[in-house]
Scaffold this motif. Structure first.
Motif, PDB file in Angstrom:
ATOM      1  N   VAL A 103       0.841  -1.201   0.000  1.00  0.00           N
ATOM      2  CA  VAL A 103       0.000   0.000   0.000  1.00  0.00           C
ATOM      3  C   VAL A 103       0.878   1.254   0.000  1.00  0.00           C
ATOM      4  CG1 VAL A 103      -1.711   1.314   1.305  1.00  0.00           C
ATOM      5  CG2 VAL A 103      -1.903  -1.175   1.163  1.00  0.00           C
ATOM      6  N   GLY A 104       1.974   1.216   0.767  1.00  0.00           N
ATOM      7  CA  GLY A 104       2.877   2.364   0.828  1.00  0.00           C
ATOM      8  C   GLY A 104       3.512   2.686  -0.509  1.00  0.00           C
ATOM      9  N   GLN A 105       3.845   1.659  -1.298  1.00  0.00           N
ATOM     10  CA  GLN A 105       4.413   1.889  -2.624  1.00  0.00           C
ATOM     11  C   GLN A 105       3.427   2.653  -3.504  1.00  0.00           C
ATOM     12  OE1 GLN A 105       7.430   1.176  -4.077  1.00  0.00           O
ATOM     13  NE2 GLN A 105       8.224   0.603  -2.078  1.00  0.00           N
ATOM     14  N   TYR A 106       2.174   2.236  -3.475  1.00  0.00           N
ATOM     15  CA  TYR A 106       1.162   2.928  -4.273  1.00  0.00           C
ATOM     16  C   TYR A 106       0.935   4.347  -3.761  1.00  0.00           C
ATOM     17  CZ  TYR A 106      -0.230  -1.121  -7.054  1.00  0.00           C
ATOM     18  OH  TYR A 106      -0.245  -2.152  -7.946  1.00  0.00           O
ATOM     19  N   LEU A 107       0.892   4.514  -2.447  1.00  0.00           N
ATOM     20  CA  LEU A 107       0.701   5.844  -1.879  1.00  0.00           C
ATOM     21  C   LEU A 107       1.856   6.772  -2.240  1.00  0.00           C
ATOM     22  CD1 LEU A 107      -0.722   5.117   1.692  1.00  0.00           C
ATOM     23  CD2 LEU A 107      -1.924   6.145  -0.239  1.00  0.00           C
ATOM     24  N   GLY A 108       3.074   6.209  -2.243  1.00  0.00           N
ATOM     25  CA  GLY A 108       4.242   7.006  -2.612  1.00  0.00           C
ATOM     26  C   GLY A 108       4.135   7.521  -4.040  1.00  0.00           C
ATOM     27  N   LYS A 109       3.658   6.674  -4.944  1.00  0.00           N
ATOM     28  CA  LYS A 109       3.516   7.089  -6.338  1.00  0.00           C
ATOM     29  C   LYS A 109       2.396   8.122  -6.486  1.00  0.00           C
ATOM     30  CE  LYS A 109       5.595   3.044  -8.458  1.00  0.00           C
ATOM     31  NZ  LYS A 109       6.710   3.855  -8.986  1.00  0.00           N
ATOM     32  N   ILE A 110       1.306   7.928  -5.719  1.00  0.00           N
ATOM     33  CA  ILE A 110       0.228   8.922  -5.735  1.00  0.00           C
ATOM     34  C   ILE A 110       0.742  10.265  -5.220  1.00  0.00           C
ATOM     35  CG2 ILE A 110      -2.001   9.542  -4.702  1.00  0.00           C
ATOM     36  CD1 ILE A 110      -2.635   6.529  -4.644  1.00  0.00           C
ATOM     37  N   TYR A 111       1.580  10.229  -4.182  1.00  0.00           N
ATOM     38  CA  TYR A 111       2.157  11.446  -3.609  1.00  0.00           C
ATOM     39  C   TYR A 111       2.981  12.201  -4.650  1.00  0.00           C
ATOM     40  CZ  TYR A 111       5.290  14.284  -0.697  1.00  0.00           C
ATOM     41  OH  TYR A 111       6.015  15.314  -0.157  1.00  0.00           O
ATOM     42  N   LEU A 112       3.808  11.463  -5.404  1.00  0.00           N
ATOM     43  CA  LEU A 112       4.625  12.105  -6.432  1.00  0.00           C
ATOM     44  C   LEU A 112       3.762  12.701  -7.532  1.00  0.00           C
ATOM     45  CD1 LEU A 112       7.570   9.551  -6.781  1.00  0.00           C
ATOM     46  CD2 LEU A 112       7.643  11.822  -5.740  1.00  0.00           C
TER      47      LEU A 112
END
Length: 313
Positions: free
Chosen positions: A290-299
């Motif tokens: 989930v964190g990987q996806y959230l990180g990409k959404i953040y960018l």
């Protein structure tokens, strides 16, 4: 007359640029006939090189101001940024993406142009027939990546397909309309659709220099591709979390029944700790996905530019 743009990302490629230019120029000259002329447009993208790559680009542009252009970044932004910058700068009717190391055989260009002009294709891609010289682990990892992403994604990516391809202006405009920050070009080329065919060729060694793709960078690029074109990892995390919760419920019921029927027991601390660690590990694993996806959404939400141009001509 038909204009052919050649997009060439470069990172520390001072030894390859002139070899590439001379080789491709001979191929394009051989394509010209009294009935039809191909006008080349070379767009070299300097991706923050630390050697004399930019100096050679400037010299080449000064010698051929009408056909050679360059875009130079303020730092290294990666090959995906280089591809995007080159496509944005291109003005040709047909646009080719090529590596400067001549591992992408320019000799295929005449056939690629013919397939688009005469057979109605919008894109002609290339497939490397073998992966000689890459080592067994890289070959296995690449094969495994394509199998995984084609099973979990709605977009099919041709195994062993190279970035080397020739596209129509219409297809390039469609690719440029996709403005995401996290880019996986092979997936984007497939996602936009259009009529595509592939040519197969034997792998070739680099004309000069050494590869700049480390194993870590390749693995990171593969993960980007999977996360950009599939939400299956999130579904796996949900499934694993659900199974863990279900097994925990069974364990609780078992403990209650044992307490009521046989009585409690002091023994079992080792197994209890093991179970706690197992469940905790599963939770961290799911949170990591989930964190990987959230990180990409953040960018994506930061809306930073994909690259910054320092110099161009």
């Amino acid at each position: 007359m038909q204009k052919l743009s050649l997009i060439v990302p470069c990172y520390n490629e001072e030894e390859s640029i002139m070899l590439f230019f001379d080789t491709v120029t001979k191929v394009i000259d051989g394509m010209n006939t009294p009935q039809k002329t191909v006008e080349p447009e070379y767009i070299f993208v300097n991706d923050g090189s630390s050697d004399n790559t930019l100096t050679i680009m400037k010299k080449l542009q000064a010698e051929h101001p009408d056909t050679v252009h360059y875009v130079s970044f303020s730092r290294n932004f990666g090959k995906e940024a280089g591809l995007d910058a080159g496509l944005n700068a291109s003005t040709g009717d047909l646009i080719a993406v090529m590596d400067v190391d001549l591992q992408d055989p320019p000799e295929l260009l005449p056939e690629m142009v013919e397939l688009i002009n005469n057979e109605g294709y919008d894109c002609v891609g290339t497939i490397q027939h073998d992966r000689a010289g890459q080592g067994w682990f890289r070959a296995w990892a690449s094969s495994t990546f394509y199998k995984i992403i084609n099973k979990i994604s709605d977009v099919r990516i041709e195994p062993n397909a190279r970035d080397y391809r020739l596209m129509t202006r219409q297809m390039v405009n469609a690719v440029l309309s996709m403005s995401e920050y996290n880019r996986f070009s092979k997936g984007i080329f497939s996602w936009v659709g259009f009529k595509t065919t592939y040519l197969t060729y034997e792998s070739k060694p680099r004309a000069a220099g050494t590869t700049h793709w480390s194993l870590r960078e390749l693995l990171s690029y593969s993960l980007t591709g999977i996360m950009d074109f599939s939400d299956v990892p999130l579904k796996i995390a949900t499934f694993v979390g659900g199974i863990s919760f279900f097994l925990s419920l069974i364990g609780i019921v078992f403990i209650i029944i044992r307490k009521l029927t046989v009585g409690g027991s002091v023994a079992g601390w080792a197994s209890l700790v093991t179970i706690i660690l197992l469940v905790g590990g599963i939770q961290l694993f799911c949170l990591g996905i989930v964190g990987q996806y959230l990180g990409k959404i953040y960018l994506e939400t930061k809306h930073r530019p994909l690259y910054i141009v320092k110099d161009e001509k």
